[in-house]
Design an enzyme around this catalytic site. Structure first.
Site, short mmCIF file in Angstrom:
data_model
loop_
_atom_site.label_atom_id
_atom_site.label_comp_id
_atom_site.label_asym_id
_atom_site.label_seq_id
_atom_site.Cartn_x
_atom_site.Cartn_y
_atom_site.Cartn_z
N ASP A 1 2.78 2.48 -11.29
CA ASP A 1 3.81 2.94 -10.36
C ASP A 1 3.98 2.05 -9.14
O ASP A 1 5.05 2.05 -8.53
CB ASP A 1 3.52 4.37 -9.92
CG ASP A 1 3.60 5.37 -11.07
OD1 ASP A 1 3.86 4.94 -12.21
OD2 ASP A 1 3.40 6.57 -10.82
N PRO B 1 -2.01 10.00 -6.57
CA PRO B 1 -1.73 8.61 -6.95
C PRO B 1 -0.25 8.35 -7.15
O PRO B 1 0.26 7.27 -6.79
CB PRO B 1 -2.53 8.43 -8.25
CG PRO B 1 -2.71 9.81 -8.79
CD PRO B 1 -2.83 10.69 -7.58
N TYR B 2 0.46 9.31 -7.70
CA TYR B 2 1.91 9.18 -7.89
C TYR B 2 2.62 9.15 -6.54
O TYR B 2 3.44 8.27 -6.27
CB TYR B 2 2.41 10.35 -8.73
CG TYR B 2 3.89 10.32 -9.05
CD1 TYR B 2 4.38 9.58 -10.12
CD2 TYR B 2 4.80 11.05 -8.28
CE1 TYR B 2 5.74 9.56 -10.42
CE2 TYR B 2 6.15 11.03 -8.57
CZ TYR B 2 6.61 10.29 -9.63
OH TYR B 2 7.97 10.28 -9.92
N ALA B 3 2.27 10.12 -5.66
CA ALA B 3 2.92 10.21 -4.36
C ALA B 3 2.63 8.97 -3.51
O ALA B 3 3.52 8.42 -2.85
CB ALA B 3 2.46 11.47 -3.64
N LYS C 1 4.69 6.07 -4.78
CA LYS C 1 6.11 6.20 -4.45
C LYS C 1 6.37 5.92 -2.98
O LYS C 1 7.41 5.34 -2.62
CB LYS C 1 6.62 7.59 -4.84
CG LYS C 1 6.62 7.85 -6.34
CD LYS C 1 7.43 6.82 -7.10
CE LYS C 1 7.49 7.09 -8.58
NZ LYS C 1 8.29 6.07 -9.31
#
Length: 283
Positions: free
Chosen positions: A116, A155-157, A160
């Protein structure tokens, strides 16, 4: 002036489903040639069947592989003669359920960041010489998580939020070239990634219901994001929000962040749900 997409060549990572596929269809309808990439060749081949073979190039790509990403750019140039727009859209989240920082699998945490964040970086880096040469555009899928607390999805936030700054920095650095970069901020979107918060995991779904009011957590279809995205490309906007109800939270993120952090630190029901999620993660 409106950026004319007719005959432009657009690379999309994470193209096989969700926002990527919906955007591909919108771009194609406006005359663009498409380079569709995703992890599985069969997935992009299936999407490519919707389009004229002369205007589409489906290729399997792991965006964490820098050499392979650079090779795709060269293949694109060989096929279409140019690249005008790179849409760094590929992204992943937890494979099953969700986890806290304390209870997650460390390798999975790092894999999410690798795709990501560094996958976006490698896509941008590989495409940039062509984008600059053609005074084109880079688009990057960030998220409302750029200004929303990422509990249970750190981890995603974090990725992003990071790609938001990466893209903003890039736009400033490109200003003298005629090329541009745009941050895309989807809110809750009806894709496989969001399914966990909408019935896919009972605990996470409850956290979503407890943490956000109903009007804010309504998921929108990928097609709505795609329509906003294409309009943003035509206008070369620095930011694209879908839906617009997230705009005030972005504009006032400093105050919003402080208030939500305070609320979450005192939210007993959320604390209990986090403990429940950790117990589930460790089974």
């Amino acid at each position: 002036m409106t950026y004319d997409l007719n005959d432009k060549v657009v690379l999309i990572t994470g193209a096989a489903g969700g926002i990527g596929a919906a955007t591909a269809r919108q771009l194609y309808a406006l005359g663009a040639n498409l380079v569709l990439t995703d992890m599985q060749q069969s997935a992009v081949d299936k999407l490519a069947q919707e389009f004229s073979p002369s205007r589409v190039l489906p290729v399997a790509l792991d965006v964490t592989d820098a050499a392979a990403t650079k090779a795709i750019i060269q293949t694109t140039i060989q096929r279409f003669g140019r690249l005008d727009v790179a849409f760094a859209n590929a992204g992943i989240s937890w494979r099953s359920g969700a986890s806290t920082i304390a209870s997650c699998d460390e390798a999975e945490f790092e894999k999410i960041v690798e795709v990501d964040l560094f996958g976006v970086w490698r896509t941008i880096r590989a495409a940039l010489p062509e984008i600059i040469r053609n005074q084109g555009q880079v688009l990057v899928t960030s998220s409302a998580y750029a200004f929303l607390n990422g509990l249970a999805n750190a981890p995603y936030a974090a990725s992003k939020a990071a790609v938001e700054m990466l893209t903003r920095s890039l736009r400033a650095e490109l200003a003298h070239t005629g090329a541009t970069a745009t941050v895309v901020y989807p809110g809750w979107t009806a894709t496989a990634i969001a399914k966990v918060a909408f019935g896919g995991n009972a605990t996470v779904t409850k956290m979503n219901e407890v943490g956000l009011p109903g009007w804010l957590r309504r998921a929108i279809p990928p097609e709505q994001v795609a329509l906003a995205l294409v309009k943003g490309v035509q206008d070369r906007r620095p930011r694209i929000y879908a839906p617009w109800r997230w705009v005030p939270f972005s504009l006032f993120r400093g105050i919003f962040g402080v208030l939500t952090d305070v609320v979450l630190s005192r939210h007993k029901e959320m604390h209990a749900l986090i403990q429940q999620l950790e117990a589930e993660s460790q089974r």
